[in-house]
Design a protein around this motif. Structure first.
Motif, PDB file in Angstrom:
ATOM      1  N   GLU A 180       0.968  -0.900  -0.334  1.00  0.00           N
ATOM      2  CA  GLU A 180       0.008  -0.132  -0.351  1.00  0.00           C
ATOM      3  C   GLU A 180       1.070   1.092  -0.280  1.00  0.00           C
ATOM      4  N   ILE A 181       0.058   2.429  -0.915  1.00  0.00           N
ATOM      5  CA  ILE A 181       1.300   3.682  -0.772  1.00  0.00           C
ATOM      6  C   ILE A 181       0.457   4.941  -0.275  1.00  0.00           C
ATOM      7  N   LEU A 182       0.840   5.187   1.554  1.00  0.00           N
ATOM      8  CA  LEU A 182      -0.307   6.220   1.176  1.00  0.00           C
ATOM      9  C   LEU A 182      -0.387   7.337   1.376  1.00  0.00           C
ATOM     10  N   GLU A 183       0.108   7.237   0.273  1.00  0.00           N
ATOM     11  CA  GLU A 183       0.504   9.303  -0.597  1.00  0.00           C
ATOM     12  C   GLU A 183      -0.175   8.932  -1.874  1.00  0.00           C
ATOM     13  N   LYS A 184      -1.734   9.524  -2.009  1.00  0.00           N
ATOM     14  CA  LYS A 184      -2.039   9.815  -3.440  1.00  0.00           C
ATOM     15  C   LYS A 184      -2.036   9.716  -4.919  1.00  0.00           C
ATOM     16  N   GLU A 185      -0.981  10.971  -4.573  1.00  0.00           N
ATOM     17  CA  GLU A 185      -0.878  10.787  -6.407  1.00  0.00           C
ATOM     18  C   GLU A 185       1.208   9.955  -5.673  1.00  0.00           C
ATOM     19  N   LYS A 186       1.195   9.155  -4.937  1.00  0.00           N
ATOM     20  CA  LYS A 186       2.206   8.174  -5.849  1.00  0.00           C
ATOM     21  C   LYS A 186       1.974   6.703  -5.692  1.00  0.00           C
ATOM     22  N   LYS A 187       0.607   6.030  -5.838  1.00  0.00           N
ATOM     23  CA  LYS A 187       0.419   5.028  -6.084  1.00  0.00           C
ATOM     24  C   LYS A 187       0.250   4.569  -7.125  1.00  0.00           C
ATOM     25  N   HIS A 188       0.360   5.005  -8.394  1.00  0.00           N
ATOM     26  CA  HIS A 188       0.008   4.536  -9.773  1.00  0.00           C
ATOM     27  C   HIS A 188       2.052   5.071 -10.215  1.00  0.00           C
ATOM     28  N   LEU A 189       2.752   5.347  -9.486  1.00  0.00           N
ATOM     29  CA  LEU A 189       4.089   5.102  -9.989  1.00  0.00           C
ATOM     30  C   LEU A 189       5.035   4.288 -10.487  1.00  0.00           C
ATOM     31  N   LYS A 190       5.871   4.071 -10.993  1.00  0.00           N
ATOM     32  CA  LYS A 190       6.425   2.930 -11.447  1.00  0.00           C
ATOM     33  C   LYS A 190       8.530   4.126 -11.216  1.00  0.00           C
ATOM     34  N   CYS A 191       9.305   2.312 -10.884  1.00  0.00           N
ATOM     35  CA  CYS A 191      10.050   2.725 -11.204  1.00  0.00           C
ATOM     36  C   CYS A 191      11.242   2.653 -11.751  1.00  0.00           C
ATOM     37  N   GLU A 192      10.959   3.525 -12.207  1.00  0.00           N
ATOM     38  CA  GLU A 192      11.539   4.023 -14.005  1.00  0.00           C
ATOM     39  C   GLU A 192      13.207   3.978 -13.767  1.00  0.00           C
ATOM     40  N   ILE A 193      13.714   4.882 -12.209  1.00  0.00           N
ATOM     41  CA  ILE A 193      15.274   4.520 -11.642  1.00  0.00           C
ATOM     42  C   ILE A 193      15.728   3.805 -10.847  1.00  0.00           C
ATOM     43  N   CYS A 194      15.393   2.379 -10.626  1.00  0.00           N
ATOM     44  CA  CYS A 194      15.455   1.739 -10.492  1.00  0.00           C
ATOM     45  C   CYS A 194      16.541   0.185 -11.619  1.00  0.00           C
ATOM     46  N   GLU A 195      17.522  -0.444 -11.491  1.00  0.00           N
ATOM     47  CA  GLU A 195      18.199  -0.927 -11.813  1.00  0.00           C
ATOM     48  C   GLU A 195      17.396  -2.694 -12.210  1.00  0.00           C
ATOM     49  N   GLY A 196      18.295  -3.079 -13.033  1.00  0.00           N
ATOM     50  CA  GLY A 196      17.575  -4.758 -12.874  1.00  0.00           C
ATOM     51  C   GLY A 196      16.543  -5.114 -13.266  1.00  0.00           C
ATOM     52  N   GLU A 197      16.062  -6.241 -12.278  1.00  0.00           N
ATOM     53  CA  GLU A 197      14.831  -6.797 -13.203  1.00  0.00           C
ATOM     54  C   GLU A 197      13.484  -6.216 -12.531  1.00  0.00           C
ATOM     55  N   ASP A 198      13.656  -5.043 -11.437  1.00  0.00           N
ATOM     56  CA  ASP A 198      13.376  -4.015 -10.697  1.00  0.00           C
ATOM     57  C   ASP A 198      12.200  -2.792 -12.191  1.00  0.00           C
ATOM     58  N   LYS A 199      13.071  -2.636 -12.840  1.00  0.00           N
ATOM     59  CA  LYS A 199      13.596  -1.251 -13.768  1.00  0.00           C
ATOM     60  C   LYS A 199      11.826  -1.114 -14.218  1.00  0.00           C
ATOM     61  N   ASN A 200      11.423   0.115 -14.130  1.00  0.00           N
ATOM     62  CA  ASN A 200       9.812   0.495 -14.991  1.00  0.00           C
ATOM     63  C   ASN A 200       9.069  -0.277 -14.227  1.00  0.00           C
ATOM     64  N   LYS A 201       8.993  -1.250 -12.984  1.00  0.00           N
ATOM     65  CA  LYS A 201       7.734  -1.684 -12.786  1.00  0.00           C
ATOM     66  C   LYS A 201       7.074  -0.897 -11.500  1.00  0.00           C
ATOM     67  N   PRO A 202       5.970  -1.321 -11.468  1.00  0.00           N
ATOM     68  CA  PRO A 202       5.248  -0.713 -10.386  1.00  0.00           C
ATOM     69  C   PRO A 202       5.560  -0.177  -8.494  1.00  0.00           C
ATOM     70  N   VAL A 203       5.366   0.721  -8.726  1.00  0.00           N
ATOM     71  CA  VAL A 203       6.264   0.659  -7.257  1.00  0.00           C
ATOM     72  C   VAL A 203       5.382  -0.220  -5.958  1.00  0.00           C
ATOM     73  N   LEU A 204       3.820   0.247  -6.525  1.00  0.00           N
ATOM     74  CA  LEU A 204       2.618  -1.180  -5.392  1.00  0.00           C
ATOM     75  C   LEU A 204       3.215  -2.424  -5.897  1.00  0.00           C
ATOM     76  N   GLY A 205       3.492  -2.780  -4.618  1.00  0.00           N
ATOM     77  CA  GLY A 205       4.117  -4.432  -4.895  1.00  0.00           C
ATOM     78  C   GLY A 205       5.371  -4.416  -5.609  1.00  0.00           C
ATOM     79  N   LEU A 206       5.869  -3.817  -5.424  1.00  0.00           N
ATOM     80  CA  LEU A 206       6.962  -3.816  -5.453  1.00  0.00           C
ATOM     81  C   LEU A 206       8.128  -4.649  -4.554  1.00  0.00           C
TER      82      LEU A 206
END
Length: 139
Positions: free
Chosen positions: A54-80
């Motif tokens: 769960e992400i508590l800040e409404k405006e950040k709920k749909h962000l992707k981890c664009e700056i993450c590296e490897g297999e996490d790159k561009n994955k949604p932060v929610l569920g990461l």
């Protein structure tokens, strides 16, 4: 007979109140004091992992981890899965990594309980001295 029964009851009592890091934790930013989200810590194949559920800040709920590296790159932060591969070592869980979705970087990770409802999560580079800690609260 009473002695044996007393010993058995004592061990059952100890086991039932033993503390564990597994469950849901509210993460709190160590710099701003703001509540970020809920992380579920679980065990898989004898190691400890944690995912953002769960992400508590409404405006950040749909962000992707664009700056993450490897297999996490561009994955949604929610569920990461941000905590990976920790193992219990005495009172600490260590030997794995934690990813900070804000900057996309991964750090060595160490965790320990303070009481039953407070978890100290430390991310660091190299040695634990060079890092920062957050306090998470059980929900």
């Amino acid at each position: 007979m009473k002695l044996i029964l007393s010993i058995v009851v004592f061990f059952i009592f100890q086991v039932s109140f033993s503390q564990t890091i597994f469950g849901k934790w509210k993460s709190v930013d160590d710099e701003t004091g703001m509540e970020n989200g809920i992380v579920e810590i679980y065990e898989k194949a004898g190691k400890v992992y944690g995912r953002i559920i769960e992400i508590l800040e409404k405006e950040k709920k749909h962000l992707k981890c664009e700056i993450c590296e490897g297999e996490d790159k561009n994955k949604p932060v929610l569920g990461l899965v941000i905590i990976k591969g920790l193992k219990k070592n005495g009172d600490f869980y260590e030997g794995g990594k934690i990813t900070d979705p804000k900057n996309g970087k991964s750090y060595h990770c160490k965790m320990n309980l303070e009481g039953k409802d407070k978890l100290i999560v430390r991310g660091y580079i190299g040695i634990s001295l060079f890092g920062r800690s957050q306090t998470w609260f059980r929900i």
